[in-house]
Design a protein around this motif. Structure first.
Motif, short mmCIF file in Angstrom:
data_model
loop_
_atom_site.label_atom_id
_atom_site.label_comp_id
_atom_site.label_asym_id
_atom_site.label_seq_id
_atom_site.Cartn_x
_atom_site.Cartn_y
_atom_site.Cartn_z
N ARG A 1 35.35 31.16 42.44
CA ARG A 1 35.22 32.67 42.34
C ARG A 1 33.82 33.18 42.71
O ARG A 1 33.66 34.45 42.83
N ILE B 1 35.04 34.02 46.53
CA ILE B 1 36.00 35.03 46.67
C ILE B 1 36.00 36.25 45.62
O ILE B 1 35.69 35.91 44.54
N SER B 2 36.28 37.25 46.28
CA SER B 2 36.30 38.51 45.12
C SER B 2 37.60 39.37 45.94
O SER B 2 37.56 39.60 46.96
N GLY B 3 38.15 40.26 44.97
CA GLY B 3 39.22 41.20 45.34
C GLY B 3 38.58 42.66 45.38
O GLY B 3 37.64 42.93 44.89
N ARG C 1 42.83 40.19 45.04
CA ARG C 1 42.74 38.62 44.69
C ARG C 1 43.94 38.41 43.99
O ARG C 1 44.30 39.27 42.98
N SER D 1 45.54 36.00 41.60
CA SER D 1 45.13 35.04 40.70
C SER D 1 46.29 34.46 39.97
O SER D 1 47.22 35.04 39.69
N VAL E 1 43.71 37.94 49.05
CA VAL E 1 43.01 36.72 48.88
C VAL E 1 43.74 36.00 47.72
O VAL E 1 43.94 36.32 46.63
N ASP F 1 43.87 33.14 44.85
CA ASP F 1 42.88 32.68 43.94
C ASP F 1 43.67 31.48 43.11
O ASP F 1 44.39 31.89 42.24
#
Length: 117
Positions: free
Chosen positions: A17, A20-22, A28, A30, A91, A93
């Motif tokens: 974390r 990466i970040s949304g 993101r 998750s 992205v 996660d």
């Protein structure tokens, strides 16, 4: 003293974390899995909002079959909701879980549903 399985997952989660970040353009995806269920959400970290979510507990998701088959169905459901919201690229996660089994099945289902990551 050795770390427990949960402590190892939380360490991995924090490390990932940090990288990466949304956002609203690139949210993101998750993933969280329990022993019985699996959950997925699209998150905009800049505004702190969940854009879409799907789980194996929803009525629209086919919960019959093995856990991996259900995970693939959840991936397809989150992809359909994302495409309806105008989101095509995300992205991924994995939330500290190993990219194997149910997590991989969810990701493959999301790719089949039309998401790119």
């Amino acid at each position: 003293m050795a770390l427990s399985k949960l402590e190892k997952r939380i360490r991995i989660k924090r490390r990932v974390r940090g990288k990466i970040s949304g956002s609203a353009d690139l949210p993101r995806l998750s993933v969280y899995k329990s022993n019985k269920e699996i959950y997925a959400q699209l998150i905009d970290d800049k505004d702190g909002k969940t854009l879409a979510s799907a789980s194996s507990r929803e009525k629209g998701v086919d919960a019959n079959g093995t856990k991996s088959e259900v995970s693939a169905a959840v991936g397809k459901a989150i992809a359909a909701k994302a495409l309806a919201a105008g989101i095509e690229t995300i992205v991924f996660d994995r939330n500290g879980f190993v990219y194997h089994g149910r997590v991989k099945a969810l990701a493959d289902g999301a790719r089949e549903g039309g998401l790119k990551f």
